[in-house]
Design an enzyme around this catalytic site. Structure first.
Site, PDB file in Angstrom:
ATOM      1  N   TYR A  92       7.687   2.142  -7.759  1.00 29.07           N
ATOM      2  CA  TYR A  92       7.085   0.817  -7.834  1.00 29.07           C
ATOM      3  C   TYR A  92       6.633   0.475  -9.250  1.00 29.07           C
ATOM      4  CZ  TYR A  92       7.263   1.149  -2.761  1.00 29.07           C
ATOM      5  OH  TYR A  92       7.689   1.294  -1.474  1.00 29.07           O
TER       6      TYR A  92
ATOM      7  N   GLU B 109       0.868  -1.170   0.000  1.00 31.29           N
ATOM      8  CA  GLU B 109       0.000   0.000   0.000  1.00 31.29           C
ATOM      9  C   GLU B 109       0.905   1.220   0.000  1.00 31.29           C
ATOM     10  OE1 GLU B 109      -0.399  -1.934   2.990  1.00 31.29           O
ATOM     11  OE2 GLU B 109      -2.045  -3.180   2.279  1.00 31.29           O
TER      12      GLU B 109
END
Length: 149
Positions: free
Chosen positions: A119, A107
């Site tokens: 990411y 998250e």
């Protein structure tokens, strides 16, 4: 990317430096006790990023059967922008592959564009949003997955 960086496993001597980086990096830092308990968590794998003898970053995850959940990735503010985040994510991926992990999730705050870009660069995709996830300001969390390790 600076070749002075090296990745090492987290150990007890790393905790105070990790806590400092956590406090500088996150609105809600993990506590000293929480970080220390990760050393005894058989599902937890943490690495530190060193420049010379100094810890300048860290990353961690929990391995659960064939999946992994990244708990934290952080770089000291003075060491950002030199590829340390890439080195940490790549080190976590190596651990996952060694452990036969096939998917990894995390998250991230919806406003943390630098982390989201990091990411995505490493194959994570935005899958969903967890509304009002963060206690400090009610910010949404973006849930990301990489299922191509």
């Amino acid at each position: 990317m600076n070749s002075d960086f090296k990745i090492c496993p987290m150990d007890k001597s790393s905790i105070k430096s990790i806590l400092n980086i956590s406090e500088l990096s996150f609105p809600i830092s993990w506590s000293l006790e929480s970080l220390e308990s990760e050393l005894d968590n058989k599902f937890a794998k943490y690495v530190v990023l060193k420049k010379g003898d100094s810890i300048v970053g860290y990353g961690g995850m929990w391995l659960i059967i064939d999946e992994s959940h990244i708990t934290n990735v952080a770089i000291h503010p003075d060491a950002r922008g030199h590829g340390g985040g890439d080195l940490i994510v790549e080190a976590l991926f190596r651990i996952c592959r060694k452990q036969k992990v096939t998917a990894i999730t995390l998250e991230v705050r919806s406003s943390n564009f630098l982390a989201i870009n990091l990411y995505e660069k490493h194959g994570f995709e935005k899958v969903s949003v967890r509304p009002h996830y963060y206690e400090d300001n009610g910010e949404d969390a973006v849930i990301m997955w990489n299922r191509n390790l």
